[in-house]
Design an enzyme around this catalytic site. Sequence first.
Site, short mmCIF file in Angstrom:
data_model
loop_
_atom_site.label_atom_id
_atom_site.label_comp_id
_atom_site.label_asym_id
_atom_site.label_seq_id
_atom_site.Cartn_x
_atom_site.Cartn_y
_atom_site.Cartn_z
N ARG A 56 3.75 -12.79 0.01
CA ARG A 56 2.96 -11.60 0.36
C ARG A 56 3.66 -10.38 -0.20
NH1 ARG A 56 -1.35 -8.42 1.70
NH2 ARG A 56 -0.76 -6.71 3.05
N HIS A 109 3.86 -6.70 0.39
CA HIS A 109 3.48 -5.78 1.47
C HIS A 109 4.11 -4.42 1.22
CE1 HIS A 109 1.94 -5.07 5.57
NE2 HIS A 109 2.94 -4.20 5.65
N SER A 110 3.28 -3.40 1.10
CA SER A 110 3.78 -2.05 0.91
C SER A 110 4.14 -1.43 2.25
CB SER A 110 2.74 -1.19 0.20
OG SER A 110 2.45 -1.69 -1.08
N CYS A 139 4.45 0.67 5.43
CA CYS A 139 3.47 1.49 6.14
C CYS A 139 4.08 1.86 7.49
CB CYS A 139 2.15 0.74 6.31
SG CYS A 139 0.89 1.70 7.20
N CYS A 155 -2.54 -2.65 8.11
CA CYS A 155 -1.24 -3.04 7.56
C CYS A 155 -0.38 -3.81 8.56
CB CYS A 155 -0.49 -1.81 7.06
SG CYS A 155 -1.36 -0.91 5.76
N GLY A 191 2.05 4.80 1.54
CA GLY A 191 0.86 5.56 1.20
C GLY A 191 0.33 5.26 -0.19
N ARG A 192 0.33 3.98 -0.57
CA ARG A 192 -0.10 3.59 -1.92
C ARG A 192 0.73 4.27 -2.99
NH1 ARG A 192 -6.76 3.56 -1.67
NH2 ARG A 192 -6.95 2.23 0.17
N ASP A 245 -4.57 4.60 -6.47
CA ASP A 245 -3.42 3.80 -6.06
C ASP A 245 -2.29 4.04 -7.05
OD1 ASP A 245 -1.63 1.81 -5.23
OD2 ASP A 245 -3.24 0.41 -4.73
N ARG A 288 0.81 2.71 -6.74
CA ARG A 288 1.86 1.71 -6.56
C ARG A 288 2.15 0.92 -7.83
NH1 ARG A 288 -0.52 -1.30 -1.35
NH2 ARG A 288 -2.42 -0.81 -2.51
#
Length: 361
Positions: free
Chosen positions: A216, A218-219, A221, A234, A260-261, A293, A295
């Site tokens: 995964r 995962h950014s 958050c 999230c 925040g992307r 986005d 990222r």
Amino acid sequence: MTLALTITERLSRARADLRMGVPVVLSLGDAGALMLATETATPHRFAALRAMDPVLAITARRADTLKARAYDDDLARVVLPQDADLRWLRAIADPADDLRMPMKGPLVTRRDGSAALPRLALLLAKSAHLLPAALVAPLPDAAAFARAEGLTQIDATQAGPILAASAHPLPLVTARLPVADAGAGRLHIFRPADGGEEHYAFEIGTPPRDTPVLARLHSACFTGDVLGSLKCDCGPQLHAALHQMGTEGAGVLLYLNQEGRGIGLANKMRAYDLQDQGFDTVEANHRLGFEDDERDFTLGAHILTQMGFRAVRLLTNNPKKIAMMEKAGITVTERVPLHVGIGDANRAYLATKAAKSGHML
């Protein structure tokens, strides 16, 4: 042996300077400019740059909101009116009062001359997680000015490729960590050479390196993962991913510090404020001057490669993550859906992600 700063170290220093409201000198061949981030500009430094005939560089996204012509395609160079003050400057950069004071123009933008140094100024502001707006004033002798004022100087030819490239986080330390959702695991810390944010990989079990691992991306958050915000999904996605990996007995959760992307927590809160005014998540980012986005998911691919993985079963609803992983050399053998955390408070947000960002919900 030399102790002189490398361009990577200079960029890190420049980001810190900009966040403190200190100007940075930019150079490209014989051309030079002094840049000051709009968000952190102080009255006395603004006054000093005001006398140097600067332009205000803003992204094309922000220019579109303000009905200003972006002659340079991806950015606009706004000419400052004679009566422009710090309040005017921040009103152009920050959309917080756009609805209360929609008429900020008409704005005049430049179409002659090179936009290379204003473009570099915006890249630097974004990389410092500041609003993408900067005063840029011409300098006849950039090197001499930087020496005289004790300012950091950035060469555009050297800096451009570094700012455009993906960072390569390097392994720093690993330790055992038991967690409620997945049982025992090992937390790997990765640190980029440019001194930027650290990223983490939580390895559950002992997944073999020669078969696709459940993974995964995962950014980070803070609002969802830590505070349990209901505005996004999230937090539930994070815990569901860990639980599934724990159930299967193996997996890797990559926790990337791209809040925040990719625009940072402060700008994310600005976007939330705009959402409260009626804009959706994509519209809010655009009004701030960012793309949908920002990222860089290839960070996750770099980390997986260093851990010895070449193929994944990816827990995601985002097709961009799959495309970026494949482009970075990680084979995605299966997309594993992750449909959790949908509620009344985030239903519109998730609908926008599906309609405008292609999320498979």
